[in-house]
Design an enzyme around this catalytic site. Structure first.
Site, PDB file in Angstrom:
ATOM      1  N   ARG A 159      -6.575  -7.136 -11.837  1.00 31.70           N
ATOM      2  CA  ARG A 159      -7.272  -8.317 -12.371  1.00 31.70           C
ATOM      3  C   ARG A 159      -8.674  -7.914 -12.794  1.00 31.70           C
ATOM      4  O   ARG A 159      -9.072  -6.767 -12.614  1.00 31.70           O
ATOM      5  CB  ARG A 159      -7.388  -9.371 -11.276  1.00 31.70           C
ATOM      6  N   HIS A 183     -16.283  -4.819   4.506  1.00 33.75           N
ATOM      7  CA  HIS A 183     -15.489  -4.515   3.310  1.00 33.75           C
ATOM      8  C   HIS A 183     -15.766  -5.454   2.153  1.00 33.75           C
ATOM      9  O   HIS A 183     -14.999  -5.506   1.197  1.00 33.75           O
ATOM     10  CB  HIS A 183     -13.990  -4.466   3.620  1.00 33.75           C
ATOM     11  N   GLU A 242      -3.932   7.478   7.568  1.00 35.27           N
ATOM     12  CA  GLU A 242      -4.687   8.326   6.633  1.00 35.27           C
ATOM     13  C   GLU A 242      -5.758   9.079   7.385  1.00 35.27           C
ATOM     14  O   GLU A 242      -6.240   8.617   8.414  1.00 35.27           O
ATOM     15  CB  GLU A 242      -5.466   7.446   5.631  1.00 35.27           C
ATOM     16  N   LYS A 281       0.820  -1.212   0.000  1.00 34.99           N
ATOM     17  CA  LYS A 281       0.000   0.000   0.000  1.00 34.99           C
ATOM     18  C   LYS A 281       0.856   1.265   0.000  1.00 34.99           C
ATOM     19  O   LYS A 281       0.523   2.230  -0.666  1.00 34.99           O
ATOM     20  CB  LYS A 281      -0.925   0.008   1.217  1.00 34.99           C
TER      21      LYS A 281
HETATM   22  P1  ADP Z   1      -8.128  -3.531   2.202  1.00 34.57           P
HETATM   23  O1  ADP Z   1      -7.041  -3.607   1.163  1.00 34.57           O
HETATM   24  O2  ADP Z   1      -7.722  -4.105   3.533  1.00 34.57           O
HETATM   25  O3  ADP Z   1      -9.449  -4.027   1.711  1.00 34.57           O
HETATM   26  P2  ADP Z   1      -8.697  -0.750   1.526  1.00 34.57           P
HETATM   27  O4  ADP Z   1      -7.643   0.260   1.624  1.00 34.57           O
HETATM   28  O5  ADP Z   1      -9.040  -1.256   0.169  1.00 34.57           O
HETATM   29  O6  ADP Z   1      -8.331  -1.979   2.501  1.00 34.57           O
HETATM   30  O7  ADP Z   1     -10.038  -0.226   2.205  1.00 34.57           O
HETATM   31  C1  ADP Z   1     -11.164  -1.035   2.387  1.00 34.57           C
HETATM   32  C2  ADP Z   1     -12.391  -0.207   2.720  1.00 34.57           C
HETATM   33  O8  ADP Z   1     -12.141   0.573   3.903  1.00 34.57           O
HETATM   34  C3  ADP Z   1     -12.805   0.799   1.676  1.00 34.57           C
HETATM   35  O9  ADP Z   1     -13.668   0.234   0.685  1.00 34.57           O
HETATM   36  C4  ADP Z   1     -13.511   1.852   2.497  1.00 34.57           C
HETATM   37  O10 ADP Z   1     -14.844   1.426   2.762  1.00 34.57           O
HETATM   38  C5  ADP Z   1     -12.751   1.853   3.797  1.00 34.57           C
HETATM   39  N1  ADP Z   1     -11.679   2.883   3.834  1.00 34.57           N
HETATM   40  C6  ADP Z   1     -10.406   2.745   3.405  1.00 34.57           C
HETATM   41  N2  ADP Z   1      -9.699   3.889   3.599  1.00 34.57           N
HETATM   42  C7  ADP Z   1     -10.544   4.752   4.180  1.00 34.57           C
HETATM   43  C8  ADP Z   1     -10.423   6.102   4.652  1.00 34.57           C
HETATM   44  N3  ADP Z   1      -9.277   6.773   4.571  1.00 34.57           N
HETATM   45  N4  ADP Z   1     -11.515   6.685   5.181  1.00 34.57           N
HETATM   46  C9  ADP Z   1     -12.680   6.015   5.286  1.00 34.57           C
HETATM   47  N5  ADP Z   1     -12.855   4.757   4.885  1.00 34.57           N
HETATM   48  C10 ADP Z   1     -11.814   4.124   4.327  1.00 34.57           C
END
Ligand code: ADP
Length: 666
Positions: A292, A235, A200, A116
Site C-alpha cells: 500500500r 515499532h 531469525e 511472514k
Molecule cells: P511486525 O510485522 O510485527 O511489525 P517486523 O518483522 O516488521 O514485525 O519487525 C518490526 C521491527 O522489529 C523492525 O522495524 C525492527 O525494528 C525489528 N526487527 C525485526 N526483525 C528483526 C531482527 N531480525 N533483528 C533485529 N530487529 C528486528
C-alpha cells in the site's frame, strides 16, 4: 482516467488523496462515520456518504458499505489509503467483483505478503537476502531451537501471522528459549488465532531502511529510492527521512534493484514498500513488504518531485509508469515528523480532546503539512491520534534538519498534550544530528529525550504576569466603566497573581509604573520588564531580553508557545477573562482541590488591600488569598479544616466604592 473515485479512509490520508484527485480533475467521494460528520476530508470531497457509527469496526472497516457507497455515487475506483482495508485481500477482491477498480496491488500480491513465512519462501526463491533463520512448516519446537542454537544467540522469535510487533520475542540465550517460545506462541494465538513461529538471527544494531517501489501492468518496475525509519518507539515510526544517511550509491542501487525484484516476484502492481534491516557492516535483509501507500511517502515525494498518488491512479488506470529508473533522481533531503496527540512522558499514551489552538508553520516549497484536522476539531478516542505530518525539505540533511526543528517550534497546539516538544528534542539531539541511527535509538538516548519539559520558571511566570496585566489594561481601555483595573496616571499599580505551573503554586506580583514599565517579583527575584500585546502575541522584554511568544487560552489555563516549546500555566486569581464581570463585588474561589488551613476574617469585617483573608493548602503548597482592595467580607462560606474542591466559592467580597471608581478613571 477515472472521473470519480471514492476514498475509503479518513483523516490526513483521505485529504491527501483528494488533493491529487482535484488537481487531476477527478471528482471525489468521501465516506464518514458519526464522529467524522464535520471532518476536513468530508468538507474537501465533492460528495460524502455516511457509512456508520464512530468505531472503525462499525464504519471504515465495513467493506460492503463502502462498496455500496461507491456504487451509489457512481465512483469507478476506490483508494484505500493506508490502514483500515488497504491490505485486505477480500476487500480488494470484492471491489473487482463489483466492477470497481481497487487502487492497489492485485489480490494475489496482498495474500503473498500476508504470511511472514510464505513471504520469506517467495523472497528466498527470488534471491532476496533474508535474515538467517528458520521459517519452515514443521513447527516441532526441537527443530526451531536447533536452528537458534546453530545460529547463535541472540535470536528473534516472530509469529508467522504477526504484525504490529505482536508475538515477537527476543531470546538472549539457549536456556531462555523454551519459555520465550511458549510466551510468543500464546500471544500469537490470542492475537492472530495462529501460533506458528519463525526464528531469525537478532541483529543488535540494525537500521530500518525501506525502498519505495512502483510496478505497472506492463512489466515495468522502478524504485523511488529509500527512507530511513530507524527512529521508532514500540515499532511505530516517529521521524522518517529520505534519502537514508550514509548510503553509498552502490548499496542504494543494490538494495533498490533487490526491492524491485522482490515486488516482481509477486507480480506486484502499484505502490509498495520493501522493508529491509540494514546491518552495521552494510549487509541487508528483507523484512516485509507493505502492499500500500505508506504514511511516510511524502519524504519520497519531496526528494523525487513525483506525486505518488498520481502514480497510483495512473497505474490503476492501466497506464505505464510515468518514469523509468534512469529518469528518477534524488534532489536534496526531506524529513517527516509525525505530530501526535500523545504524551511521550507517559509511555506515549494517546491523548484526546479539542484542538483549541492549532497554528501550523507556514507552508512553502520547503515545508508541507499533511493533516486532516483544523483548529477546533476533536482528537477522538476512535482513531489514530495523529494530528499531522510535518514534512520538510532542503538541499542537504543538515539544512533540512535545522529547518525541521525550527518548524516544530513554530507549531502551536493547545487543548491536547502532543509530542511536539519530544519531536523537537529528538530533531535537535546531537545523536540525531550526527545521524547515529539504529532501531534502538530512542532507548539508547532516553536520558536526553525524556527529560521533563525544561521551563525557565521566572521567565514563564513573568510572561504570564505581563500577559494577564495587559489583558486587564486592554479591557479597561475598551470598556473603562466595566473594568476593575486600578491604574491611574502618576500612580503605581500593583497586580498580584497566583499562578500554577506543573503542580506548584507561585505568587507573582507585578508593579506597573507611570512610564508603563513593570517590576515583577517572582519568589526572590525581581525582573524589570516592558511588554506589549497584539492579539495573542506577547512581546516581553525581561531584563533587556526581548522575546515574542504566543499565549492561547485553553480549558484549564493558558499555553505559552516560545523558544522552549509549549509551557502551560493557570491562574488561581484574578483571571483577565473575568474582568468583564468585575465591579465592586467579587467572589474568592478555591483555585484547586485542597484544605482550608486558616480563615483570618469573619463575615462583615472591613479589610484593607493586601490583608490575608484565607489560607489554603493545595498541591503541597500554601496558598494565601489576600484582599485585592480595601473592602468588606460580605459572606464567608468556609472554615478552617474544610476540604474544598477547585472552584468552590470561599467568600464574597465587596470593594469600597472609591476603589471601584479608580478603575473608572483609567
Ligand atoms: P511486525 O510485522 O510485527 O511489525 P517486523 O518483522 O516488521 O514485525 O519487525 C518490526 C521491527 O522489529 C523492525 O522495524 C525492527 O525494528 C525489528 N526487527 C525485526 N526483525 C528483526 C531482527 N531480525 N533483528 C533485529 N530487529 C528486528
Amino acid at each position: 482516467m477515472f472521473t470519480k473515485i471514492l476514498i475509503a479512509n479518513r483523516g490526513e490520508i483521505a485529504c491527501r488523496v483528494i488533493k491529487t484527485a482535484k488537481r487531476l480533475g477527478i471528482r471525489t467521494v468521501a465516506v464518514y462515520s458519526d464522529a467524522d460528520e464535520k471532518a476536513l476530508h468530508v468538507k474537501l470531497a465533492d460528495e460524502a456518504v455516511h457509512i456508520g457509527a464512530s468505531p472503525s469496526s462499525a464504519s471504515y472497516l465495513l467493506g460492503d458499505r463502502i462498496i455500496a457507497a461507491a456504487k451509489k455515487t457512481g465512483a469507478q475506483a476506490i483508494h484505500p489509503g493506508y490502514g483500515f482495508l488497504s491490505e485486505n485481500a477480500e476487500f480488494a477482491e470484492a471491489c473487482s467483483d463489483n466492477n470497481l477498480v481497487f487502487i492497489g496491488p492485485p489480490t494475489g500480491a496482498i495474500e503473498a505478503m500476508g504470511s511472514k513465512s510464505a513471504a520469506k519462501s517467495i523472497m528466498e526463491k527470488a534471491n532476496v537476502p533474508l535474515v538467517p533463520g528458520y521459517h519452515g512448516k514443521d513447527q516441532d519446537p526441537k527443530i526451531i531451537k536447533q536452528c537458534a542454537d546453530d545460529m547463535g544467540y541472540p535470536v528473534l522469535l516472530k509469529a508467522v501471522a504477526g504484525g504490529g510487533g505482536k508475538g515477537m520475542r527476543q531470546v538472549w540465550s539457549a536456556d531462555e528459549f523454551e519459555q520465550a517460545l511458549a510466551d510468543a506462541k500464546r500471544e500469537s494465538k490470542a492475537s492472530f488465532g495462529n501460533d506458528d513461529m519463525l526464528v531469525e538471527k537478532y541483529l543488535t544494531q540494525p537500521r530500518h531502511v525501506e525502498f519505495q517501489v512502483f510496478c505497472d501492468q506492463h512489466g515495468n518496475g522502478v524504485y523511488l529510492f529509500e527512507r530511513d525509519c530507524s527512529v521508532q518507539r514500540r515499532h511505530q515510526k516517529i521521524i522518517e527521512e529520505a534519502p537514508a544517511p550514509n548510503m553509498s550509491d552502490s548499496l542504494r542501487t543494490e538494495m533498490g534493484e533487490t526491492a524491485v525484484r522482490a515486488a516482481q516476484a509477486i507480480d506486484y502492481q502499484g505502490a509498495g514498500t520493501v522493508e529491509f534491516l540494514l546491518d552495521v557492516d552494510g549487509s541487508f535483509f528483507f523484512m516485509e513488504m507493505n502492499t500500500r501507500l505508506q504514511v511516510e511517502h511524502p519524504v519520497t515525494e519531496m526528494i523525487t518531485g513525483e506525486d505518488l498518488v498520481e502514480w497510483q491512479l495512473r497505474v490503476a488506470n492501466g497506464e505505464a509508469l510515468p518514469k523509468q529508473q534512469n529518469e528518477l533522481k534524488i534532489n536534496g533531503h526531506a524529513f517527516e515528523a509525525r505530530v501526535y496527540a500523545e504524551d511521550p512522558n507517559n509511555d506515549f499514551l494517546p491523548t484526546t480532546g479539542a484542538l483549541t489552538t492549532l497554528i501550523t508553520p507556514q507552508e512553502s516549497d520547503y515545508v508541507r503539512i499533511d493533516t486532516g484536522v483544523v483548529e477546533g476539531d476533536e482528537v477522538s478516542p476512535f482513531y489514530d491520534p495523529m494530528i499531522a505530518k510535518l514534512v520538510v525539505w532542503d538541499r542537504d540533511r543538515s539544512s533540512a534538519l535545522a529547518r525541521t526543528a525550527s518548524a516544530l517550534r513554530d507549531y502551536q497546539i493547545s487543548g491536547v498534550t502532543t509530542n511536539l516538544n519530544f519531536l523537537y528534542d529528538l530533531a535537535s539531539s546531537k545523536a540525531f544530528v550526527n545521524a547515529e541511527l539504529d532501531t534502538g535509538f530512542i532507548e539508547k538516548h532516553s536520558d536526553d529525550l525524556f527529560n521533563p519539559v525544561k521551563v525557565d520558571l521566572t521567565q514563564l511566570l513573568s510572561q504570564a504576569a505581563c500577559y494577564l496585566t495587559l489583558c486587564v489594561i486592554e479591557k479597561a481601555e475598551s470598556d473603562p466603566w466595566g473594568s476593575r483595573s486600578a491604574w491611574r496616571m502618576n500612580q503605581k499599580d500593583i497586580y498580584s497573581y497566583d499562578l500554577v505551573v506543573g503542580d506548584e503554586l507561585h505568587n507573582v506580583v507585578l508593579e506597573r509604573s507611570t512610564n508603563n514599565t513593570f517590576l515583577i517579583s517572582v519568589g526572590d527575584s525581581v525582573v524589570e520588564a516592558s511588554a506589549s500585546l497584539n492579539g495573542s502575541s506577547l512581546t516581553a522584554t525581561l531584563e533587556g531580553h526581548k522575546q515574542s511568544v504566543t499565549v492561547a487560552k485553553q480549558d484549564d489555563g493558558y499555553a505559552v508557545f516560545g523558544q522552549l516549546g509549549a509551557s502551560v500555566f493557570s491562574v488561581a486569581e484574578p483571571d483577565c477573562g473575568e474582568s468583564d464581570k468585575a465591579d465592586t463585588s467579587k467572589e474568592f474561589t478555591a483555585p484547586m482541590n485542597g484544605t482550608i488551613v486558616d480563615v483570618l476574617v469573619s463575615a462583615n469585617d472591613n479589610v484593607t488591600k493586601g490583608q490575608v483573608l484565607v489560607i489554603m493548602e493545595a498541591m503541597k503548597m500554601q496558598h494565601t488569598m489576600r484582599a485585592s482592595s480595601d473592602g468588606t467580607v460580605s459572606e464567608l462560606y468556609c472554615a478552617a479544616g474544610d476540604l474544598v474542591d477547585g472552584g468552590t466559592i470561599l467568600l464574597a467580597f465587596a470593594a469600597d466604592q472609591d476603589e471601584a471608581e479608580k478603575g473608572n478613571d483609567a
